[in-house]
Design a protein around this motif. Structure first.
Motif, PDB file in Angstrom:
ATOM      1  N   LEU A 119       0.828  -1.214   0.000  1.00  0.00           N
ATOM      2  CA  LEU A 119       0.000   0.000   0.000  1.00  0.00           C
ATOM      3  C   LEU A 119       0.859   1.259   0.000  1.00  0.00           C
ATOM      4  O   LEU A 119       0.564   2.220  -0.717  1.00  0.00           O
ATOM      5  N   ASN A 120       1.920   1.268   0.772  1.00  0.00           N
ATOM      6  CA  ASN A 120       2.808   2.429   0.834  1.00  0.00           C
ATOM      7  C   ASN A 120       3.439   2.691  -0.532  1.00  0.00           C
ATOM      8  O   ASN A 120       3.459   3.825  -1.018  1.00  0.00           O
ATOM      9  N   LEU A 121       3.955   1.636  -1.159  1.00  0.00           N
ATOM     10  CA  LEU A 121       4.565   1.804  -2.482  1.00  0.00           C
ATOM     11  C   LEU A 121       3.533   2.236  -3.522  1.00  0.00           C
ATOM     12  O   LEU A 121       3.821   3.083  -4.377  1.00  0.00           O
ATOM     13  N   SER A 122       2.328   1.674  -3.445  1.00  0.00           N
ATOM     14  CA  SER A 122       1.276   2.043  -4.392  1.00  0.00           C
ATOM     15  C   SER A 122       0.870   3.502  -4.220  1.00  0.00           C
ATOM     16  O   SER A 122       0.615   4.203  -5.206  1.00  0.00           O
ATOM     17  N   GLU A 123       0.800   3.973  -2.974  1.00  0.00           N
ATOM     18  CA  GLU A 123       0.467   5.372  -2.734  1.00  0.00           C
ATOM     19  C   GLU A 123       1.567   6.292  -3.258  1.00  0.00           C
ATOM     20  O   GLU A 123       1.281   7.344  -3.841  1.00  0.00           O
ATOM     21  N   GLN A 124       2.833   5.910  -3.045  1.00  0.00           N
ATOM     22  CA  GLN A 124       3.940   6.714  -3.573  1.00  0.00           C
ATOM     23  C   GLN A 124       3.878   6.766  -5.103  1.00  0.00           C
ATOM     24  O   GLN A 124       4.050   7.834  -5.698  1.00  0.00           O
ATOM     25  N   LEU A 125       3.634   5.612  -5.719  1.00  0.00           N
ATOM     26  CA  LEU A 125       3.546   5.548  -7.176  1.00  0.00           C
ATOM     27  C   LEU A 125       2.379   6.386  -7.685  1.00  0.00           C
ATOM     28  O   LEU A 125       2.520   7.151  -8.643  1.00  0.00           O
ATOM     29  N   GLY A 126       1.233   6.273  -7.024  1.00  0.00           N
ATOM     30  CA  GLY A 126       0.063   7.058  -7.419  1.00  0.00           C
ATOM     31  C   GLY A 126       0.293   8.552  -7.294  1.00  0.00           C
ATOM     32  O   GLY A 126      -0.132   9.334  -8.149  1.00  0.00           O
ATOM     33  N   ALA A 127       1.002   8.957  -6.230  1.00  0.00           N
ATOM     34  CA  ALA A 127       1.284  10.379  -6.044  1.00  0.00           C
ATOM     35  C   ALA A 127       2.221  10.891  -7.140  1.00  0.00           C
ATOM     36  O   ALA A 127       2.032  11.993  -7.659  1.00  0.00           O
ATOM     37  N   LEU A 128       3.210  10.086  -7.501  1.00  0.00           N
ATOM     38  CA  LEU A 128       4.139  10.518  -8.560  1.00  0.00           C
ATOM     39  C   LEU A 128       3.445  10.585  -9.914  1.00  0.00           C
ATOM     40  O   LEU A 128       3.588  11.559 -10.644  1.00  0.00           O
ATOM     41  N   LEU A 157      11.003   2.101 -10.811  1.00  0.00           N
ATOM     42  CA  LEU A 157      11.457   1.376  -9.620  1.00  0.00           C
ATOM     43  C   LEU A 157      10.283   1.012  -8.712  1.00  0.00           C
ATOM     44  O   LEU A 157      10.194  -0.114  -8.201  1.00  0.00           O
ATOM     45  N   LEU A 158       9.392   1.972  -8.501  1.00  0.00           N
ATOM     46  CA  LEU A 158       8.228   1.712  -7.658  1.00  0.00           C
ATOM     47  C   LEU A 158       7.315   0.666  -8.293  1.00  0.00           C
ATOM     48  O   LEU A 158       6.794  -0.211  -7.602  1.00  0.00           O
ATOM     49  N   ARG A 159       7.131   0.748  -9.617  1.00  0.00           N
ATOM     50  CA  ARG A 159       6.302  -0.259 -10.303  1.00  0.00           C
ATOM     51  C   ARG A 159       6.895  -1.650 -10.154  1.00  0.00           C
ATOM     52  O   ARG A 159       6.172  -2.619  -9.932  1.00  0.00           O
ATOM     53  N   ALA A 160       8.211  -1.758 -10.275  1.00  0.00           N
ATOM     54  CA  ALA A 160       8.875  -3.063 -10.133  1.00  0.00           C
ATOM     55  C   ALA A 160       8.699  -3.604  -8.720  1.00  0.00           C
ATOM     56  O   ALA A 160       8.423  -4.803  -8.537  1.00  0.00           O
ATOM     57  N   LYS A 161       8.821  -2.745  -7.714  1.00  0.00           N
ATOM     58  CA  LYS A 161       8.640  -3.193  -6.328  1.00  0.00           C
ATOM     59  C   LYS A 161       7.205  -3.642  -6.086  1.00  0.00           C
ATOM     60  O   LYS A 161       6.966  -4.653  -5.424  1.00  0.00           O
ATOM     61  N   VAL A 162       6.238  -2.889  -6.624  1.00  0.00           N
ATOM     62  CA  VAL A 162       4.824  -3.260  -6.472  1.00  0.00           C
ATOM     63  C   VAL A 162       4.563  -4.608  -7.127  1.00  0.00           C
ATOM     64  O   VAL A 162       3.915  -5.486  -6.547  1.00  0.00           O
ATOM     65  N   GLU A 163       5.077  -4.793  -8.339  1.00  0.00           N
ATOM     66  CA  GLU A 163       4.872  -6.060  -9.050  1.00  0.00           C
ATOM     67  C   GLU A 163       5.566  -7.218  -8.348  1.00  0.00           C
ATOM     68  O   GLU A 163       5.113  -8.356  -8.426  1.00  0.00           O
ATOM     69  N   PHE A 164       6.663  -6.966  -7.648  1.00  0.00           N
ATOM     70  CA  PHE A 164       7.353  -7.998  -6.887  1.00  0.00           C
ATOM     71  C   PHE A 164       6.557  -8.383  -5.635  1.00  0.00           C
ATOM     72  O   PHE A 164       6.486  -9.561  -5.267  1.00  0.00           O
ATOM     73  N   LEU A 165       5.959  -7.384  -4.962  1.00  0.00           N
ATOM     74  CA  LEU A 165       5.259  -7.644  -3.706  1.00  0.00           C
ATOM     75  C   LEU A 165       3.887  -8.301  -3.894  1.00  0.00           C
ATOM     76  O   LEU A 165       3.437  -9.033  -3.015  1.00  0.00           O
ATOM     77  N   LYS A 166       3.221  -8.047  -5.018  1.00  0.00           N
ATOM     78  CA  LYS A 166       1.875  -8.603  -5.216  1.00  0.00           C
ATOM     79  C   LYS A 166       1.847 -10.124  -5.114  1.00  0.00           C
ATOM     80  O   LYS A 166       1.044 -10.668  -4.357  1.00  0.00           O
TER      81      LYS A 166
END
Length: 195
Positions: A119-128, A157-166
């Motif tokens: 959720l934290n990474l998704s919020e950061q990605l959404g804000a950017l 980078l954020l997209r890659a982390k999100v895709e890794f965590l899902k």
């Protein structure tokens, strides 16, 4: 006036803040408003999460206490077809239920941690992504100056982390479900063997 009404809406007669009543917010101008639907969903989910964990703690603790009581009154005998053998088998199954209960609690905590990171990474990605057209700008939380170039570097980078965590989160949720099913099966079997 309005501030007192707001406090009455949040707090019950017992003086405790209630999760469902927390769905109220004080709007500008002093009016009471309901929280947005997603805010209420988060509040209800949080209440469910706490209740679920408390239930798991109680079941695991009570099963452990029952195993300790049975062990306290347990007299070693020869294994044969007798009530003693059933009692010993029930004890082993209940001990397995306690172990699975602890693993269930551990897996839930790991799933919550993974979900929080996602959720934290998704919020950061959404804000950017949502503010990409407004760059350059300042990140109000960190004070860091954001440029188009820095945002363009962070987004992949954020997209890659999100895709890794899902997938990791989905796997952990599956593990939680399996531990729950097997803990319940062992618990029911242990009780049936005792009766």
């Amino acid at each position: 006036g309005t501030e007192a009404a707001y406090r009455r809406a949040l707090v019950g007669q017992d003086g405790q803040q209630h999760p469902v009543r927390s769905a109220y917010r004080l709007a500008p101008g002093g009016r009471i408003r309901y929280a947005m639907a997603d805010e209420r969903s988060l509040i209800v989910y949080d209440a469910y999460q706490k209740a679920s964990q408390q239930f798991d703690y109680a079941v695991t603790g009570a099963t452990g206490a029952m195993c300790a009581y049975i062990l306290q009154t347990f007299k070693p005998k020869r294994v044969d077809f007798s009530p003693y053998t059933l009692e010993m088998l029930a004890l082993l199954v209940l001990i397995a239920s306690v172990i699975l209960g602890f693993k269930l609690i551990e897996s839930k905590v790991t799933a919550i941690r993974l979900n929080t990171e996602l959720l934290n990474l998704s919020e950061q990605l959404g804000a950017l992504v949502g503010n990409f057209s407004r760059f350059p700008g300042v990140n109000l939380q960190s004070g860091e100056v954001q440029t188009v170039e820095s945002a363009a570097q962070k987004i992949p980078l954020l997209r890659a982390k999100v895709e890794f965590l899902k997938p990791a989160l989905h796997h952990r949720v599956d593990v939680v479900g399996r531990f729950c099913v097997w803990r319940d099966r062992c618990l029911a079997s242990g009780f049936l063997l005792l009766v």
